[in-house]
Structure formats: C-alpha cells, structure tokens
Design a protein around this motif. Structure first.
Motif, short mmCIF file in Angstrom:
data_model
loop_
_atom_site.label_atom_id
_atom_site.label_comp_id
_atom_site.label_asym_id
_atom_site.label_seq_id
_atom_site.Cartn_x
_atom_site.Cartn_y
_atom_site.Cartn_z
N ARG A 1 30.29 37.09 47.94
CA ARG A 1 31.01 37.99 47.03
C ARG A 1 32.42 38.20 47.58
O ARG A 1 32.59 38.69 48.71
N ILE A 2 33.41 37.85 46.78
CA ILE A 2 34.80 37.92 47.23
C ILE A 2 35.60 38.84 46.30
O ILE A 2 35.55 38.69 45.07
N ALA A 3 36.32 39.77 46.89
CA ALA A 3 37.29 40.59 46.17
C ALA A 3 38.68 40.17 46.62
O ALA A 3 38.87 39.83 47.79
N ILE A 4 39.63 40.16 45.71
CA ILE A 4 40.98 39.68 46.01
C ILE A 4 41.98 40.80 45.79
O ILE A 4 41.98 41.45 44.74
N VAL A 5 42.85 41.03 46.76
CA VAL A 5 43.95 41.99 46.61
C VAL A 5 45.26 41.21 46.69
O VAL A 5 45.52 40.48 47.64
N GLY A 6 46.08 41.38 45.63
CA GLY A 6 47.32 40.62 45.48
C GLY A 6 47.09 39.51 44.48
O GLY A 6 46.50 38.48 44.80
N THR A 7 47.55 39.69 43.24
CA THR A 7 47.25 38.73 42.18
C THR A 7 48.50 38.08 41.62
O THR A 7 48.61 37.83 40.42
N GLY A 8 49.47 37.80 42.50
CA GLY A 8 50.61 37.00 42.10
C GLY A 8 50.21 35.54 42.04
O GLY A 8 49.05 35.20 41.86
N THR B 1 46.34 34.21 42.30
CA THR B 1 45.80 33.58 41.10
C THR B 1 45.37 32.15 41.39
O THR B 1 44.34 31.68 40.90
N TYR B 2 46.13 31.46 42.23
CA TYR B 2 45.76 30.11 42.64
C TYR B 2 44.42 30.12 43.36
O TYR B 2 43.54 29.28 43.09
N PHE B 3 44.24 31.05 44.29
CA PHE B 3 42.96 31.15 45.01
C PHE B 3 41.82 31.43 44.04
O PHE B 3 40.73 30.86 44.16
N SER B 4 42.04 32.31 43.07
CA SER B 4 41.00 32.62 42.09
C SER B 4 40.59 31.37 41.33
O SER B 4 39.40 31.09 41.16
N ARG B 5 41.58 30.61 40.88
CA ARG B 5 41.29 29.37 40.14
C ARG B 5 40.51 28.40 41.01
O ARG B 5 39.57 27.74 40.55
N SER C 1 46.30 38.01 35.63
CA SER C 1 45.63 37.06 36.50
C SER C 1 44.18 36.85 36.08
O SER C 1 43.68 35.73 36.04
N LYS C 2 43.52 37.95 35.77
CA LYS C 2 42.13 37.88 35.31
C LYS C 2 42.01 37.01 34.07
O LYS C 2 41.12 36.15 33.97
N GLN C 3 42.92 37.19 33.11
CA GLN C 3 42.88 36.42 31.87
C GLN C 3 43.23 34.95 32.09
O GLN C 3 42.60 34.06 31.52
N LEU C 4 44.22 34.69 32.94
CA LEU C 4 44.63 33.30 33.19
C LEU C 4 43.51 32.49 33.82
O LEU C 4 43.33 31.31 33.53
N VAL C 5 42.75 33.13 34.69
CA VAL C 5 41.66 32.42 35.37
C VAL C 5 40.38 32.41 34.54
O VAL C 5 39.54 31.53 34.67
N GLY C 6 40.24 33.38 33.63
CA GLY C 6 39.05 33.47 32.80
C GLY C 6 37.91 34.20 33.48
O GLY C 6 36.74 33.83 33.33
N LEU C 7 38.24 35.27 34.21
CA LEU C 7 37.24 36.04 34.93
C LEU C 7 36.75 37.22 34.08
O LEU C 7 37.43 37.65 33.15
N ASP C 8 35.58 37.74 34.44
CA ASP C 8 35.08 38.93 33.76
C ASP C 8 34.81 40.07 34.74
O ASP C 8 34.08 41.01 34.43
#
Length: 454
Positions: free
Chosen positions: A47-54, A58-62, A88-95
């Motif tokens: 389970r990973i939480a990310i702080v900093g969504t520039g 966003t690249y890491f999320s993808r 960032s959430k929308q660009l990656v397609g996260l829920d």
C-alpha cells in the motif's frame, strides 16, 4: 513558488512548525506486507501513499499502475495544491482519496510506504513526520538539501526504527550496472582516479532554471538536485565514501546574463526572438497539473530562464577525495548542445572509458559502448543495450527491487547513509564554492566517511 514559502507548506501539509519537537506516535508493529527490512513479503499488495503530485509524483503513479499493479496499490495522494492533486488523480486514472493534509492522509490510509516527491527543501519535514507517525518512506532524490536537515532524518530513522529508501534510479540502467561489474571484477586493477563530466542540453538543462529549482532555498542548487545522482553513482561504483571536496561554480549563462527577460514564457513579449521560449500548454500534463491550478498557489511552471532571482550555478566543477584514496574530477554544464556524460576510470592495470549521449531522438544509438583498455593488452569494446522505459529502464527495475524481496547482488538498494553521502558531497561542493575552501564531509553530520562501504 514565489508565493509559497516553507511556513505555508508546513501549514498546508498539516505538519506544523513545532513538528520536530512533538512527541511522535511510533507504530509497534511493521505494516502489513513488509519485512523488518521494509520490503514486500509474499502475498498481498504493498500500500503506497504519495505526497507531491507534480510531474515526478504523477510519473511515479503512472509507473506503479502500468508496471507494478500486481505488486502495489496507490491508496492516497497528497499535495498542498488541491487542484493539482485532483488533476494527477484524473491523469493517472486512480480512484483513491486525495488530501491537502499529510497527517490526515497517513492516519486514514495507513500505507506501507509513503512515497515523497515534494519540493526538495521540504523532504526532511515530510520524511521525519512519516517516520515519527510509524511509516516507512521512499523518497525521491535528493534526500534533502543541507546538512542540518540530513541529520534530522538520520536521527529520526534511528529514533523510530522505521526505514527510509532513496530512489536512486541511475544505479539500475544496464550501462551503469555493466560498469559496476567491470570494476568489481578487477578488469583495470585498483581504481586510482575518475574523470566524470555531465552535460545538460539547452532543453532539459534550461528547464531547471524555469522551475522552483532555480532558487537555492527550494532545491539546494544543482549541486544537490541534479549532481546527487552522479555523486551516488561514484560512491556506488567506487564502493567508498567521499572525504573532502573542493569546488568552483558560476552563473554565467542563465539568469541575469540573458538578453531577454519576463515573468514567464506565456507573458513574454520576446517569444519570437528567444530560443528558450517554452510552450507549456502543448503538454496535456502541464496544462492540467500546472496552468489550470496556478490560481491556487501562484506557481508558474514556465518561468523565465533569465529571471534575476535565479541564484544557482549553471556551470560547476569539483575535485573529490575519497576515503580509500581515489580522486575524482567532476563537472556539470547546463547549456550544452547535447545531453549525456563522459566518464573514465583509471586503474593500475588499465582504463575504462564511456561516452553516453542521451535525449537526442535523431542520434540515439541502439546501444551504449564501453571501452576497456588494458595497460599491456588489447583494447575491448563492450556494447550494452539499455532497457525500455524511464531512465534507460532504471525506473522499473528500481521499483521492482524496492517492492520485492529480490536478491541484491549489485548492492543497488539505497538507504539513509547512501542518500546522505550523495547529498553531503553536493553540500560540501556548494559550501566550497561560497567559501573558496575545501570542505570535510565529516564536519557536516555525524557520519564519518568509510574507506569501504558496508
């Protein structure tokens, strides 16, 4: 970033100015899915939480969604800019849920790891907060930006028993691992000196002078934000730690030296004349992450590379003495016509040379070449094919290593000491530039350089 300072970050992130003095909550058990070393255990996703969504967050999320969905899941996103975290959430397609308060995200999502991709100068605040709340951390490089912040992280890791992993993706590219293997196999005998010269081109290099990196107070200068990659490679390749640094640095191309000047590219009257005009709106990522969310914090992603507030160096060179006696000559140029590096290792039995040219779509080779020259033998050319994906395949391999219990024969996993020794080289170089004197690494934190790494 002119409108966001450190105190406002503290407030919006829910950390508080007195966080370092607060009594921390220390979890008594390791999070689910982790061993005592902080790696994945069989069964279940990390389970990973990310702080900093520039852009980097966003690249890491993808990457996690695309390449590691069977290993990890993103359970929360946090950013001081409420519009950017939603974008960032929308660009990656996260829920997953989104937050502007770090403590709230950690308390509600209870991740196995917090992934830190915030502005460099805030890394220490976020890392220490997470450790004291009982969470393990993965942080983007540089681990932090000065020696005092570095010591805070060292102390917090020891105090809490939690782990910090530093994301040194450069260690994982095939070309660089091949150099590591050649050196370890003794192909050139004992290493005596290194020549290492890195070149940033007028696209990538210039971008550091558009963004928040242009100010020391945010990025620590390119001695930290960029060169920490290179210093870590040297430490890893040489299997030793830096002892003393002497350096020079100047700002002679960007900033006050430019022929044109404006607040940012979109408001500039010189777009037809300026070779550094940057159309931020051309990229969907940039439009959604930055342009559409400027009203929240005033951050201009397309700042003028010739703004007079730029106070970092654009050319740098350093002499580094290592604890095992190796000497290194290093330089970084930020306005080269091409991007890449030249490196040479001199040894008692020969020499290794490599020239890597990056970020050039029309001149990119299908392989990278290493030249191995022996003092009394034949010269050998070794071709290395890089992996696919970000940083020559290094990003995917790094996350695979972090998220699993895989063996680590190349010693690529990096922790607090690795992160510290890389940034302390840059801190020492920056201090040397300012003082005109060599700087001892041992004078900066409690860490005493070792002739051979553990």
């Amino acid at each position: 970033m002119d409108k966001i300072n450190r105190r406002k970050f503290l407030h919006l992130a829910g950390i508080g100015v007195a966080a370092a003095a607060a009594t921390p909550y220390i979890g008594s058990a390791m999070p689910k899915g982790l061993t005592n070393e902080g790696s994945a255990t069989p069964g279940g996703k990390i389970r990973i939480a990310i702080v900093g969504t520039g852009s980097r967050g966003t690249y890491f999320s993808r990457s996690l969604v695309r390449d590691h969905a069977d290993q990890a899941e993103i359970v929360g996103l946090c950013d001081i800019n409420p519009g950017r975290v939603e974008a960032s959430k929308q660009l990656v397609g996260l829920d997953c849920p989104t937050y502007t308060d770090l403590a709230q995200m950690l308390n509600e999502t209870k991740p196995d790891y917090l992934l830190v991709t915030t502005m460099d100068s805030t890394h220490d605040l976020v890392i220490v907060q997470a450790l004291e709340m009982g969470y393990n951390v993965i942080t983007e490089k540089p681990m932090t930006t000065d020696e005092d912040k570095c010591q805070r992280i060292i102390d917090a890791e020891k105090r809490t028993g939690k782990k910090v992993i530093v994301a040194f993706n450069y260690r994982y590219a095939n070309h660089r691992t091949k150099i590591w293997e050649l050196l370890r196999n003794g192909e050139i005998g004992d290493i005596t000196s290194v020549d290492f010269h890195w070149y940033l081109n007028t696209s990538h290099g210039a971008d550091y002078f558009r963004r928040w990196h242009r100010r020391r107070e945010f990025g620590g200068s390119l001695w930290l934000h960029k060169a920490t990659h290179h210093f870590d490679l040297l430490n890893w390749w040489l299997d030793t730690e830096p002892e003393e640094v002497f350096a020079y640095g100047e700002l002679e191309f960007y900033g006050k030296n430019g022929p044109y000047r404006a607040e940012n590219c979109r408001s500039c009257p010189h777009t037809r004349q300026c070779n550094f005009y940057f159309d931020l709106a051309r990229s969907e990522n940039n439009r959604k992450l930055y342009i559409e969310n400027e009203h929240h914090d005033g951050y201009l992603r397309d700042g003028c590379v010739f703004k007079e507030d730029i106070d970092i160096f654009d050319k740098m060179c350093a002499s580094i003495k290592y604890a095992n006696g190796v000497q290194a000559s290093y330089s970084l140029t930020t306005y080269s016509p091409y991007e890449g590096y030249r490196i040479a290792f001199n040894g008692t039995k020969g020499r290794i040379d490599a020239w890597v040219q990056e970020s050039h779509p029309t001149h990119r080779a299908d392989y990278e070449e290493i030249m191995l020259s022996r003092n009394f033998g034949e010269r050998e050319y070794i071709r290395v094919i890089d992996g696919s994906g970000g940083h020559a395949g290094g990003d995917k391999k790094m996350l695979d290593m972090i998220l699993t219990n895989a063996d680590d024969p190349l010693k690529q996993r990096a922790g607090v000491r690795d992160g510290a020794m890389s940034i302390l080289t840059g801190v020492a170089a920056r201090k040397s530039c300012d003082s005109g004197q060599p700087v001892k690494i041992a004078s900066l934190t409690e860490f005493v350089p070792k002739a051979k790494k553990d």
